[in-house]
Enzyme design. Sequence first.
Site, mmCIF file in Angstrom:
data_model
loop_
_atom_site.group_PDB
_atom_site.id
_atom_site.type_symbol
_atom_site.label_atom_id
_atom_site.label_comp_id
_atom_site.label_asym_id
_atom_site.label_seq_id
_atom_site.Cartn_x
_atom_site.Cartn_y
_atom_site.Cartn_z
ATOM 1 N N CYS A 92 0.807 -1.220 0.000
ATOM 2 C CA CYS A 92 0.000 0.000 0.000
ATOM 3 C C CYS A 92 0.848 1.281 0.000
ATOM 4 O O CYS A 92 1.450 1.594 -1.010
ATOM 5 C CB CYS A 92 -1.005 -0.041 1.158
ATOM 6 S SG CYS A 92 -2.422 1.024 0.866
ATOM 7 N N HIS A 190 -3.790 -5.527 2.187
ATOM 8 C CA HIS A 190 -3.497 -5.674 3.612
ATOM 9 C C HIS A 190 -4.131 -6.969 4.114
ATOM 10 O O HIS A 190 -4.774 -7.699 3.359
ATOM 11 C CB HIS A 190 -4.130 -4.515 4.406
ATOM 12 C CG HIS A 190 -3.596 -3.170 4.104
ATOM 13 N ND1 HIS A 190 -2.369 -2.725 4.545
ATOM 14 C CD2 HIS A 190 -4.135 -2.155 3.392
ATOM 15 C CE1 HIS A 190 -2.180 -1.477 4.136
ATOM 16 N NE2 HIS A 190 -3.224 -1.107 3.432
HETATM 17 N N1 GLN Z 1 -2.014 6.938 2.256
HETATM 18 C C1 GLN Z 1 -2.129 6.070 1.084
HETATM 19 C C2 GLN Z 1 -3.531 6.151 0.447
HETATM 20 O O1 GLN Z 1 -4.455 6.596 1.077
HETATM 21 C C3 GLN Z 1 -1.831 4.620 1.474
HETATM 22 C C4 GLN Z 1 -2.834 4.060 2.474
HETATM 23 C C5 GLN Z 1 -2.401 2.753 3.090
HETATM 24 O O2 GLN Z 1 -1.208 2.458 3.206
HETATM 25 N N2 GLN Z 1 -3.416 1.954 3.576
HETATM 26 O O3 GLN Z 1 -3.689 5.729 -0.700
#
Ligand code: GLN
Length: 240
Positions: A92, A190
Site C-alpha cells: 500500500c 493488507h
Molecule cells: N495513504 C495512502 C492512500 O491513502 C496509502 C494508504 C495505506 O497504506 N493503507 O492511498
Amino acid sequence: MRIRVGHLYPEYLNIYADRGNIAVLAVRAAARGHELELIPVSLGEAVPAELDLVYIGGGQDREQALVARDLVGKRAALHAAVGDGAAVLAVCGGYQLLGDVYRDRAGDELPGIGLLPLHTIAGDQRLIGDVLLECAWAGETLAGFENHAGRTFLAAGAEPLGRVIAGSGNDGVSGAEGCRQGRVYGTYLHGPLLPRNPWFADRILADALAHAGVDAPLAPLDDALELDAHAVAADRARNR
Ligand code: GLN
C-alpha cells in the site's frame, strides 16, 4: 540459512498490522530450518549491506510524508540491493513510494524511488473492501483487503501483481492490482496479506533464499488453516 531482511520504517509504516507479514515469513522460514535476521531501517539509518529481502508496509498520507524524503536518500542503496537480486515486498503506502511519485490528498507530491514503473494520485473516494486477485503468472489467487485513496497507474508494459476478480485494485478501473518486476512485488492488499496467502509467502521466501544462495524448492507445509482463511477471504470478496 540466515535470511537478512531490511524492514523499512516499521514504526511509521505498519498500518493494518502489516508487520504480520514479517511474522509469517519468520515462521515459514524456521519451519524449513532457516532463520530471519530482521533489521529495522528507519529515518536517517543506512540500508544494511547484503540484504536478501526488503519489506515496507502501509501508512496514511501523514506517515508517508514523514518518510518519503528519507526514502529518497536510500534510493541508490535500494536500487543496488535489487540489482544484486534482493527481493522486495511493498504494501500500500510503501508500494506507492516505490513508484515515481505519490500525489497525496492534500495535493502534495511525495517523491518515490522508482523501483516500480508507476505513479499514484490520490482520489476523492477511498477504495475500501475485500479483494480477490487472479495471479495468472503463478496460477494462484490472492485474497486481502484494501483501503487507499491512491489511484496507481502502471507504466506501459509494467506487469500487475494480479487481475481483480473482486474489489478495486490499483485504480478501480483498469482491473490491475499491484505491480511485479523481477523479485520486486508491490500490492495494495493488507490483511496482513501473507497469513492467508501461503503460496505468496513462500514465493517471497524462495526469492530471498535464492539471493542468499539457497535455490532449492521449499518443503511443503500443512497449510490447511491458511487455505481455510484464504477461502473465507475469497468468498467475502466475491460477495462484497
Ligand atoms: N495513504 C495512502 C492512500 O491513502 C496509502 C494508504 C495505506 O497504506 N493503507 O492511498
